[in-house]
Write an enzyme that holds these catalytic residues in place. Structure first.
Site, short mmCIF file in Angstrom:
data_model
loop_
_atom_site.label_atom_id
_atom_site.label_comp_id
_atom_site.label_asym_id
_atom_site.label_seq_id
_atom_site.Cartn_x
_atom_site.Cartn_y
_atom_site.Cartn_z
N GLY A 15 31.63 58.44 32.18
CA GLY A 15 30.18 58.30 32.28
C GLY A 15 29.59 58.10 30.90
O GLY A 15 30.33 57.82 29.94
N LYS B 148 38.81 47.21 35.89
CA LYS B 148 38.67 46.78 37.29
C LYS B 148 37.43 47.35 37.95
O LYS B 148 36.81 46.71 38.78
CB LYS B 148 39.94 47.22 38.05
CG LYS B 148 39.98 46.77 39.49
CD LYS B 148 40.25 45.29 39.58
CE LYS B 148 40.11 44.76 40.97
NZ LYS B 148 39.71 43.35 40.97
N LYS C 136 36.48 33.16 36.33
CA LYS C 136 37.95 33.36 36.31
C LYS C 136 38.52 32.88 34.99
O LYS C 136 39.32 33.55 34.36
CB LYS C 136 38.65 32.60 37.45
CG LYS C 136 38.49 33.13 38.86
CD LYS C 136 38.95 34.53 39.07
CE LYS C 136 37.87 35.49 38.75
NZ LYS C 136 37.25 36.35 39.59
N TRP D 284 38.12 53.42 28.98
CA TRP D 284 37.51 52.12 28.70
C TRP D 284 36.36 52.43 27.75
O TRP D 284 35.39 53.09 28.11
CB TRP D 284 37.00 51.48 29.99
CG TRP D 284 36.42 50.12 29.78
CD1 TRP D 284 37.10 48.93 29.75
CD2 TRP D 284 35.04 49.80 29.56
NE1 TRP D 284 36.23 47.90 29.53
CE2 TRP D 284 34.96 48.39 29.40
CE3 TRP D 284 33.87 50.54 29.48
CZ2 TRP D 284 33.76 47.73 29.18
CZ3 TRP D 284 32.66 49.87 29.25
CH2 TRP D 284 32.62 48.49 29.10
#
Ligand code: F1P
Length: 607
Positions: free
Chosen positions: A100, A602, A484, A75
């Site tokens: 990290g 997530k 959402k 990510w």
């Protein structure tokens, strides 16, 4: 918040690396890569932007084989998602994967450039590979070179390291980023979470800050940065590690929305008696601990923070306890004054969110009475930091947009609310318990609204903005509804306390602005209706979700969704479900990547 996986084994590891990595994809999915030390003792690396499935196709074509390897799913923090920025990063005989952020990477990069190291990526992580290499060339042993590099780094890291000259050794290190060691016979693993090793072993060791581990196929040794060996307990995971699938649904999000009814039902069956919550559901002696609480400080991020806001409303309504809900990324950096008898409550689905973890570590040193966590993942970093843990038992949540984690947090918090209400003398617990027990039936009715949500979703596909309004405990539901919609349909959406509308956002309202009012029948209905009248007077498109019998004139441009009647305390659980369904169907119509929305992950394991 990337995923790291590694293995050293007596067998070929490429397949194991890919299947371990696949389980970590929820942590980041913009690029993936792996390095394997081949049987000729050279490191071969394959990387790509895209998903683990893309990496799998590349690996398939390569015939890559070897018995020691590391893998990474990314990510992006520093540098766009691209092959050159994908991990592993290399420096000569060294290859590393990193999760990290290295805060002093710029300064290190300049120093390393002066030593003629060439940087091929835009990442902060690449400095680690060069740093280890540079210490090795100063005639340090492999272990000492890694330790020297770690001592030079500022920031957070979980690391997997390979060295061609030590082909049977995998080195791991951790500081402020989760990493564990999976222990098996004739093979050992490193992984960002326990789930990814469960198909191979249930035995694992969690790494703590400033630790370095040296693994070969038959041995795992852990050291401090002072080189001293550390003895650590081996845990046995209680998780099943079943393979997870969509069970016939089109998306994990849809499946998880539908799982909510059973999760809520199970929590009620397990924890609620006929008129009272069963004793000590928050852990041994928790009832007497909770009796002495005068203040509560909730700390969480994202959806979990919205659950905290609902709980704050509930708790202050039924008890004399004062309650604050705070975003973890704010809490961790500010001076906090802790009043006597304050309970710190962290809420997190994953139990790995960096800001929540850091805040909880900070809380441990601040003089709170106790630390309670409400968490969905057993054996997570958060549960290890807490005096009391309540597991929400929602099962693995795969969709990045959280649904079942939210309602399972709410039902857990409602148990807490009941227990806290006891000291107020209001005797409200039987009323809340009665309402909780009606939930499974009411939710069946709510799910029958799905067709209507599908219809309404059509009105939103060409919209660019949406406002959600609520008051009281419906205000955090408006925030959650907006979250959402923006997460999965990429429509800009805001949740507002309805009374705040005329303090600014009303300026946005015109004929293209849908405004959704969440109005469970309570003492605030009339105020929300007046706020919606202000919207209509400015040509806004109004959608009202309510169980109050309202009548509108023809041509009134108001879309009324009739909600099933429900008790006041359970309304947030009931009203959030059509919001999840609406967001889901807008996203289906917009053909977005529902389970893995762009730019998100997530588990947010970096600050
Ligand atoms: C917090 C959170 C989630 C969100 C997404 C990113 O995570 O904001 O609510 O859905 O997955 O992280 P957690 O602390 O509840 O795991």
């Amino acid at each position: 918040m990337c995923g790291i996986f590694g293995v050293v084994s007596s067998n070929a590891v490429t397949g194991t690396l890919l299947s371990g990595l696949q389980k970590l994809e929820y942590r980041g999915y913009d690029s993936a890569g792996l390095s394997v030390i081949t049987n000729n003792n050279v490191i071969k690396r394959i990387r790509c932007s895209g998903k683990v499935s893309d990496l799998r196709s590349l690996v398939k074509k390569s015939n890559l084989t070897g018995r020691c390897g590391i893998a990474h799913t990314r990510w992006a923090t520093h540098g766009v998602p691209s092959t050159k920025n994908s991990h592993p990063h290399s420096s000569g005989i060294i290859s590393i994967v990193h999760n990290g952020i290295i805060e002093n990477y710029d300064e290190l990069k300049s120093k390393l450039k002066k030593q003629r190291y060439k940087f091929l990526s835009d990442t902060d992580s690449e400095v680690i590979a060069h740093l280890i290499h540079s210490f090795l060339s100063k005639k340090k042993t492999y272990f000492d070179a890694v330790v020297a590099a770690l001592k030079t780094l500022k920031g957070s890291y979980a690391l997997g390291i390979l060295n061609e000259k030590n082909p049977d050794t995998l080195i791991a290190a951790s500081h402020g980023s989760p990493l564990l060691l999976g222990i098996s016979r004739n093979e050992n693993f490193i992984s960002s979470d326990v789930n990814a090793v469960l198909s191979k072993t249930k035995k694992y060791i969690s790494m703590d800050d400033s630790e370095i581990a040296v693994l070969n196929k038959s041995e795992v040794n852990i050291f401090g940065l002072n080189g001293r060996k550390i003895k650590k307990p081996v845990s046995t995971s209680i998780q099943k590690g079943n393979s997870i699938n969509k069970a016939g649904y089109n998306h994990y999000m849809q499946k998880e929305i539908y799982e909510q009814k059973n999760i809520i039902k199970n929590t009620i069956n397990d924890k609620v008696g006929s008129t009272r919550i069963l004793p000590n559901v928050f852990g041994p002696q928790s009832d007497s601990m909770l009796k002495s609480i005068k203040h509560i400080h909730f700390v969480a991020c994202g959806t979990s923070f919205n659950a905290a806001l609902v709980a704050k409303n509930w708790i202050e309504e039924v008890s004399n306890i004062s309650c604050v809900a705070e975003i973890a990324s704010e809490f961790r950096h500010r001076k906090v004054n802790v009043l006597k008898d304050t309970l710190y409550v962290a809420i997190s689905q994953s139990g790995e969110t960096a800001d929540t973890i850091y805040s909880t570590k900070k809380a441990a040193a601040l003089g709170y009475k106790k630390i309670l966590s409400i968490c969905n993942v057993p054996e997570s970093s958060l549960t290890r930091l807490s005096d009391y843990t309540f597991l929400t038992h929602a099962g693995p949540e795969i969709s990045v947009a959280s649904t079942k984690a939210f309602t399972s947090q709410l039902i857990s918090l409602l148990l807490l609310v009941c227990i806290l209400s006891r000291s107020s003398g209001k005797k409200i617990e039987p009323t809340i318990v009665k309402q909780m027990k009606t939930l499974p039936k009411i939710l069946t009715k709510v799910f029958s609204l799905e067709k209507e949500m599908q219809q309404i979703a059509k009105h939103f596909t060409n919209k660019h903005h949406t406002l959600f309004l609520g008051r009281g405990a419906s205000y955090p539901i408006a925030l959650e509804a907006a979250l959402k919609l923006k997460e999965i349909s990429y429509i800009h959406a805001e949740g507002y306390a309805a009374g705040e509308l005329k303090h600014g956002p009303l300026a946005l309202v015109d004929k293209d602005m849908p405004v959704i009012g969440l109005m469970p029948e309570n003492n605030l209905v009339d105020q929300v209706l007046s706020n919606l009248a202000e919207v209509k007077a400015r040509q806004g498109l109004v959608y009202i979700f309510t169980n109050k019998k309202l009548k509108f004139k023809r041509g009134d441009k108001t879309h009324l969704v009739s909600m099933p009647s429900c008790g006041h305390f359970i309304a947030p659980l009931v009203y959030v479900i059509p919001m999840q369904l609406l967001a889901y169907h807008v996203a289906v119509k917009k053909k977005t990547n529902i389970d893995q929305p762009r730019n998100l992950a997530k588990s947010v394991t970096v600050e």
